[in-house]
Design a protein around this motif. Structure first.
Motif, PDB file in Angstrom:
ATOM      1  N   VAL A   8       0.846  -1.189   0.000  1.00  0.00           N
ATOM      2  CA  VAL A   8       0.000   0.000   0.000  1.00  0.00           C
ATOM      3  C   VAL A   8       0.886   1.245   0.000  1.00  0.00           C
ATOM      4  CG1 VAL A   8      -1.940  -1.128   1.157  1.00  0.00           C
ATOM      5  CG2 VAL A   8      -0.177   0.009   2.525  1.00  0.00           C
ATOM      6  N   PRO A   9       0.535   2.271  -0.789  1.00  0.00           N
ATOM      7  CA  PRO A   9       1.372   3.475  -0.835  1.00  0.00           C
ATOM      8  C   PRO A   9       1.086   4.464   0.288  1.00  0.00           C
ATOM      9  CG  PRO A   9      -0.418   3.649  -2.419  1.00  0.00           C
ATOM     10  CD  PRO A   9      -0.546   2.288  -1.792  1.00  0.00           C
ATOM     11  N   LEU A  10       0.000   4.240   1.058  1.00  0.00           N
ATOM     12  CA  LEU A  10      -0.416   5.222   2.054  1.00  0.00           C
ATOM     13  C   LEU A  10      -0.937   4.516   3.299  1.00  0.00           C
ATOM     14  CD1 LEU A  10      -1.225   8.197   2.852  1.00  0.00           C
ATOM     15  CD2 LEU A  10      -3.449   7.671   1.854  1.00  0.00           C
ATOM     16  N   ILE A  11      -0.599   5.059   4.473  1.00  0.00           N
ATOM     17  CA  ILE A  11      -1.189   4.628   5.736  1.00  0.00           C
ATOM     18  C   ILE A  11      -1.797   5.860   6.388  1.00  0.00           C
ATOM     19  CG2 ILE A  11      -0.770   3.676   8.031  1.00  0.00           C
ATOM     20  CD1 ILE A  11       1.540   2.087   6.876  1.00  0.00           C
ATOM     21  N   ALA A  12      -3.080   5.792   6.714  1.00  0.00           N
ATOM     22  CA  ALA A  12      -3.776   6.907   7.346  1.00  0.00           C
ATOM     23  C   ALA A  12      -4.268   6.477   8.724  1.00  0.00           C
ATOM     24  CB  ALA A  12      -4.952   7.374   6.489  1.00  0.00           C
ATOM     25  N   VAL A  13      -4.116   7.362   9.696  1.00  0.00           N
ATOM     26  CA  VAL A  13      -4.633   7.138  11.048  1.00  0.00           C
ATOM     27  C   VAL A  13      -5.748   8.138  11.279  1.00  0.00           C
ATOM     28  CG1 VAL A  13      -4.105   7.112  13.506  1.00  0.00           C
ATOM     29  CG2 VAL A  13      -2.383   6.342  11.862  1.00  0.00           C
ATOM     30  N   CYS A  14      -6.909   7.645  11.711  1.00  0.00           N
ATOM     31  CA  CYS A  14      -8.083   8.518  11.849  1.00  0.00           C
ATOM     32  C   CYS A  14      -8.615   8.454  13.277  1.00  0.00           C
ATOM     33  CB  CYS A  14      -9.176   8.094  10.855  1.00  0.00           C
ATOM     34  SG  CYS A  14     -10.663   9.114  10.943  1.00  0.00           S
ATOM     35  N   GLY A  15      -8.626   9.593  13.958  1.00  0.00           N
ATOM     36  CA  GLY A  15      -9.284   9.720  15.246  1.00  0.00           C
ATOM     37  C   GLY A  15     -10.662  10.332  15.067  1.00  0.00           C
ATOM     38  N   HIS A  16     -11.376  10.535  16.177  1.00  0.00           N
ATOM     39  CA  HIS A  16     -12.731  11.092  16.045  1.00  0.00           C
ATOM     40  C   HIS A  16     -13.150  11.779  17.332  1.00  0.00           C
ATOM     41  CE1 HIS A  16     -14.949   8.084  18.538  1.00  0.00           C
ATOM     42  NE2 HIS A  16     -13.887   7.338  18.250  1.00  0.00           N
ATOM     43  N   SER A  17     -14.169  12.588  17.230  1.00  0.00           N
ATOM     44  CA  SER A  17     -14.692  13.301  18.393  1.00  0.00           C
ATOM     45  C   SER A  17     -15.458  12.343  19.301  1.00  0.00           C
ATOM     46  CB  SER A  17     -15.601  14.438  17.932  1.00  0.00           C
ATOM     47  OG  SER A  17     -16.709  13.925  17.214  1.00  0.00           O
ATOM     48  N   GLY A  18     -15.550  12.705  20.571  1.00  0.00           N
ATOM     49  CA  GLY A  18     -16.302  11.889  21.514  1.00  0.00           C
ATOM     50  C   GLY A  18     -15.748  10.499  21.697  1.00  0.00           C
ATOM     51  N   CYS A  19     -14.448  10.328  21.543  1.00  0.00           N
ATOM     52  CA  CYS A  19     -13.844   8.992  21.611  1.00  0.00           C
ATOM     53  C   CYS A  19     -13.818   8.488  23.055  1.00  0.00           C
ATOM     54  CB  CYS A  19     -12.423   9.044  21.047  1.00  0.00           C
ATOM     55  SG  CYS A  19     -11.585   7.441  21.061  1.00  0.00           S
ATOM     56  N   GLY A  20     -14.414   7.312  23.303  1.00  0.00           N
ATOM     57  CA  GLY A  20     -14.447   6.745  24.638  1.00  0.00           C
ATOM     58  C   GLY A  20     -13.067   6.391  25.159  1.00  0.00           C
ATOM     59  N   ALA A  21     -12.169   5.962  24.268  1.00  0.00           N
ATOM     60  CA  ALA A  21     -10.813   5.627  24.694  1.00  0.00           C
ATOM     61  C   ALA A  21     -10.084   6.863  25.208  1.00  0.00           C
ATOM     62  CB  ALA A  21     -10.043   4.991  23.540  1.00  0.00           C
ATOM     63  N   MET A  22     -10.240   7.997  24.517  1.00  0.00           N
ATOM     64  CA  MET A  22      -9.589   9.231  24.949  1.00  0.00           C
ATOM     65  C   MET A  22     -10.197   9.722  26.263  1.00  0.00           C
ATOM     66  SD  MET A  22      -7.348   9.568  22.571  1.00  0.00           S
ATOM     67  CE  MET A  22      -7.369   7.773  22.397  1.00  0.00           C
ATOM     68  N   ARG A  23     -11.512   9.573  26.388  1.00  0.00           N
ATOM     69  CA  ARG A  23     -12.160   9.971  27.638  1.00  0.00           C
ATOM     70  C   ARG A  23     -11.653   9.089  28.794  1.00  0.00           C
ATOM     71  NH1 ARG A  23     -16.455  13.038  27.921  1.00  0.00           N
ATOM     72  NH2 ARG A  23     -17.045  12.544  25.763  1.00  0.00           N
ATOM     73  N   GLY A  24     -11.478   7.796  28.513  1.00  0.00           N
ATOM     74  CA  GLY A  24     -10.962   6.903  29.527  1.00  0.00           C
ATOM     75  C   GLY A  24      -9.561   7.283  29.964  1.00  0.00           C
ATOM     76  N   LEU A  25      -8.709   7.679  29.022  1.00  0.00           N
ATOM     77  CA  LEU A  25      -7.361   8.115  29.378  1.00  0.00           C
ATOM     78  C   LEU A  25      -7.396   9.349  30.269  1.00  0.00           C
ATOM     79  CD1 LEU A  25      -5.519   7.616  25.969  1.00  0.00           C
ATOM     80  CD2 LEU A  25      -4.957   6.464  28.116  1.00  0.00           C
ATOM     81  N   LEU A  26      -8.270  10.292  29.939  1.00  0.00           N
ATOM     82  CA  LEU A  26      -8.377  11.509  30.737  1.00  0.00           C
ATOM     83  C   LEU A  26      -8.933  11.223  32.130  1.00  0.00           C
ATOM     84  CD1 LEU A  26      -9.704  13.935  27.981  1.00  0.00           C
ATOM     85  CD2 LEU A  26      -7.518  14.132  29.184  1.00  0.00           C
ATOM     86  N   ASP A  27      -9.825  10.230  32.221  1.00  0.00           N
ATOM     87  CA  ASP A  27     -10.440   9.898  33.509  1.00  0.00           C
ATOM     88  C   ASP A  27      -9.563   8.992  34.365  1.00  0.00           C
ATOM     89  OD1 ASP A  27     -12.574  11.405  32.771  1.00  0.00           O
ATOM     90  OD2 ASP A  27     -13.840   9.711  32.163  1.00  0.00           O
ATOM     91  N   GLY A  28      -8.454   8.550  33.829  1.00  0.00           N
ATOM     92  CA  GLY A  28      -7.564   7.687  34.583  1.00  0.00           C
ATOM     93  C   GLY A  28      -7.509   6.271  34.077  1.00  0.00           C
ATOM     94  N   ALA A  29      -8.475   5.863  33.248  1.00  0.00           N
ATOM     95  CA  ALA A  29      -8.511   4.548  32.609  1.00  0.00           C
ATOM     96  C   ALA A  29      -8.531   3.429  33.645  1.00  0.00           C
ATOM     97  CB  ALA A  29      -7.330   4.356  31.668  1.00  0.00           C
ATOM     98  N   PRO A  30      -8.938   2.223  33.246  1.00  0.00           N
ATOM     99  CA  PRO A  30      -8.915   1.081  34.162  1.00  0.00           C
ATOM    100  C   PRO A  30      -7.486   0.744  34.574  1.00  0.00           C
ATOM    101  CG  PRO A  30     -10.337   0.657  32.280  1.00  0.00           C
ATOM    102  CD  PRO A  30      -9.579   1.903  31.981  1.00  0.00           C
ATOM    103  N   GLU A  31      -7.368   0.045  35.689  1.00  0.00           N
ATOM    104  CA  GLU A  31      -6.054  -0.334  36.203  1.00  0.00           C
ATOM    105  C   GLU A  31      -5.406  -1.383  35.299  1.00  0.00           C
ATOM    106  OE1 GLU A  31      -4.364   0.844  38.736  1.00  0.00           O
ATOM    107  OE2 GLU A  31      -5.937   2.325  39.176  1.00  0.00           O
TER     108      GLU A  31
END
Length: 709
Positions: free
Chosen positions: A599-622
């Motif tokens: 493949v000539p291209l690799i794209a990484v796509c994030g998004h708004s309201g991401c639960g994973a990002m919210r989890g990181l900000l909240d401290g995430a599970p142990e």
């Protein structure tokens, strides 16, 4: 298995020393490619050979500094050889230089009035047909040089005179030319390590060395060095000025289109700053004006040199400028080396360059889109008439094809195997011109059977709508069962709106059993889409060649094919919680995509309201918890956010919240992880803003997400 967090300095721009080193090395590689090509294009154009080097110097320096595509390399291009050869034969070299300078002024005007966007309206079949016609003309004319003769003007003359050239073949030049062709064809098939040196340089250098002991082989004859070759154009020529102005317009248009197409291709090869097409035209115009004044060939953006520049690791426009400086030094100091090159070697080089302009992929693409007639008509026009008239023929044929499609709808009846309804499928543009054929088809449906009328149309005018509405009403009034579907528009001519991207709950009745929505979707796919997509899938049944890998979040609101408008075979997709470059499955997918699928291209796509990002900000599970272990790979993104990552600063300034800013920073961090792995593909960052349904693109130079252009 998780990826270790990148060091903080991985997020920062590359050090200046590294950038300078990368640009210097890339410029040297492009210089080695550009010298033989520039000489060969001058030969094919019937111009002084030094005019090719003058154009290469000016294109590299002026267009490199002023153009709108940072990694594009400009210089003399094969796409203009036919036009220039005709003008040299008709007006002489000095008037041709005046025409080149005038064309440059027109290009500057094009850029100032922002006309670049209109070039996107030219059908690809016309552009590819134009280049193929030019390629055939170059190959036929330079075949005469390989055989020891002089290149005729035009494809027809070259073909007519070919038997005589074969009868009077000169053994020495023929061996030199054929050896050049053989080396150029063999070079791409050698192991990658052996291909570090450009094939063009290897072929010309090797044949020149082998030909040194032999006399009687015509060689490049230069009147002096690069500085002595500078000649001013004739300012007031005694020629028809209408023809001169027509030549200026022709060169300006062809050079602009070729440069903009090359710029688009270069943008696809890297993840850096995107092109500014209007600035690109101004830069190309300035280069052509100066090249014409100094006695050089016309200049365009050249995809061969530009792709070499990107592949060699160039990072800024300095690489293009430096390559021009190396050519200037070469043309001043090493003129004697140039004069050792056999003319037949340059002819052989151009035969291969010309043949490579006829690309099977372009022919397949034109055929797949129903534009093969446009492609072939353009090729024939360029070969039999001239370039401008060939392009006009192609545009006229494209217009006729469009009118034919607009005036014709495809109507067919699909009889059922069992108790299913009869299907009447209407495809294309359904206008008043198609009503007679539609009426005949509808009359062939038995009166007592249920009917499903499927309107897969991109246009439905009032006459056709009225006819269908009346037919449906009459059939229902007599007790018949009629279902009308129009994917992407309405569920029935008089029914509610059914959007193409609706969710299950919006187009089907709610069923509380878990499997019902999915089964309903499968049934709708078989009914509405399976037959339409089947030809595409048949072509993909034995393999795939995706255009890129998309790593995005597993969030149900992020639909990769929806936000990229891609179809089967377009994207190799990997989804996980938080779009993280972590874990064995992601690494395996990366390896398969880059090493097997290439493949000539690799794209990484994030998004708004991401639960994973919210989890990181909240401290995430142990740690020890499966989700906590997984999210530990995102801790580096959280640290980058708190350290004031530039992407975060821009996100906060634009009014985004902390979750959204972290999602954007996470994209930049994952791209840094990919760079640390040294993946063999261009990289791109995307961000899907769910409330606005917009996809933003990461500008890595500015470290900011911006609207996709």
């Amino acid at each position: 298995m998780t990826t270790s967090p990148p060091r903080p300095d991985q997020h920062s721009p590359p050090r200046r020393r590294d950038t300078v080193r990368a640009d210097v090395l890339a410029s040297l590689v492009v210089f080695l490619v550009a010298v033989p090509l520039s000489l060969g294009i001058a030969l094919a154009s019937g111009a002084p050979l030094m005019a090719g080097l003058i154009a290469a110097v000016v294109g590299g320096i002026v267009a490199g500094l002023l153009g709108g595509t940072p990694l594009q390399v400009s210089g003399p291009a094969a796409g203009l050889t036919v036009v220039v050869a005709e003008m040299v034969a008709r007006f002489g070299w000095q008037v041709t230089c005046l025409i080149t300078a005038g064309a440059g002024l027109l290009q500057i005007l094009f850029g100032l009035v922002r006309i670049a966007r209109f070039s996107q309206a030219i059908p690809p079949a016309v552009v590819h047909g134009m280049l193929a016609g030019i390629g055939v003309t170059i190959a036929l004319s330079q075949l005469h040089v390989v055989l020891g003769g002089s290149p005729p003007t035009g494809a027809v003359a070259a073909l007519v005179e070919l038997p005589g050239a074969l009868a009077g073949i000169a053994p020495g030049p023929a061996l030199a030319g054929l050896a050049t062709i053989a080396l150029l064809l063999l070079w791409p098939r050698l192991p990658r390590r052996m291909r570090l040196v450009p094939g063009h340089l290897v072929a010309v250098t090797a044949v020149t060395a082998l030909a040194l002991p032999f006399t009687g082989i015509p060689r490049v004859d230069l009147p002096g060095g690069l500085l002595e070759a500078v000649t001013l154009p004739t300012l007031l020529p005694d020629v028809p000025w209408a023809a001169v102005l027509g030549g200026m317009l022709t060169i300006a248009l062809v050079a602009s289109v070729e440069s903009l197409l090359s710029a688009v291709a270069v943008d696809r090869m890297h993840s850096g700053p995107r092109s500014n097409p209007d600035r690109e035209l101004i830069g190309q115009g300035a280069a052509n004006t100066l090249s014409g004044v100094l006695g050089g060939l016309p200049v365009t953006g050249v995809i061969v040199r530009s792709s070499t520049n990107v592949a060699a690791g160039a990072r800024t426009r300095a690489s293009a400028v430096l390559h021009g400086l190396w050519i200037a030094l070469f043309g001043i100091v090493l003129v004697g080396v140039i004069e050792l090159i056999p003319m037949a070697a340059l002819g052989g080089l151009l035969v291969v360059v010309g043949v490579q302009l006829v690309k099977p992929s372009d022919i397949r693409g034109a055929r797949a889109h129903g534009e093969l007639l446009v492609y072939l008509g353009t090729v024939a026009g360029v070969l039999l008439l001239n370039l401008l008239e060939g392009v006009i023929i192609g545009l006229v044929l494209a217009g006729l094809v469009m009118l034919h499609r607009a005036a014709r709808a495809r109507v067919r009846i699909v009889e059922p195997d069992g108790a299913a309804p009869w299907r009447v499928v209407v495809e294309g543009s359904l206008s008043f011109l198609s009503v007679p054929a539609l009426s005949r088809t509808l009359a062939g449906v038995p009166a007592d059977v249920p009917v499903r009328l499927e309107l897969v149309v991109d246009y439905l005018d009032h006459t056709a709508f009225d006819h269908l509405d009346a037919w449906t009403a009459r059939r229902r009034a007599s007790g018949g069962e009629v279902t009308v579907t129009e994917p992407g528009a309405r569920d029935g001519l008089d029914g509610p709106t059914l959007h193409r991207y609706a969710t299950w709950s919006q187009w089907q009745e709610v069923d509380h059993t878990p499997h019902a929505p999915l089964l309903a979707g499968v049934a709708a796919y078989h009914s509405d889409a399976a037959e339409l997509v089947r030809p595409t899938l048949e072509g993909l049944a034995h393999g795939q060649a995706p255009k890129g890998l998309l790593l995005c979040c597993a969030d149900s609101r992020v639909q990769p094919n929806l936000i990229t408008r891609s179809g089967p075979g377009d994207l190799f997709t990997v989804q996980n919680v938080g779009n993280l470059v972590a874990g064995t499955s992601v690494h395996a997918a990366l390896q398969y995509a880059t090493e097997v699928l290439r493949v000539p291209l690799i794209a990484v796509c994030g998004h708004s309201g991401c639960g994973a990002m919210r989890g990181l900000l909240d401290g995430a599970p142990e740690p020890g918890d499966a989700l906590g272990d997984w999210l530990s790979a995102g801790v580096s993104s959280l640290e980058a956010l708190r350290a004031g990552h530039p992407v975060a600063r821009h996100a906060f300034a634009a009014g985004y919240g902390e979750v959204e800013a972290l999602a954007m920073v996470n994209v930049a961090v994952q791209l840094a992880v990919l760079r640390a792995r040294d993946v063999d593909a261009a990289l791109m960052g995307l961000y899907f803003d769910i409330p606005t349904a917009r996809v933003l693109v990461l500008d890595e130079e500015a470290q900011e997400f911006r609207a996709a252009e």
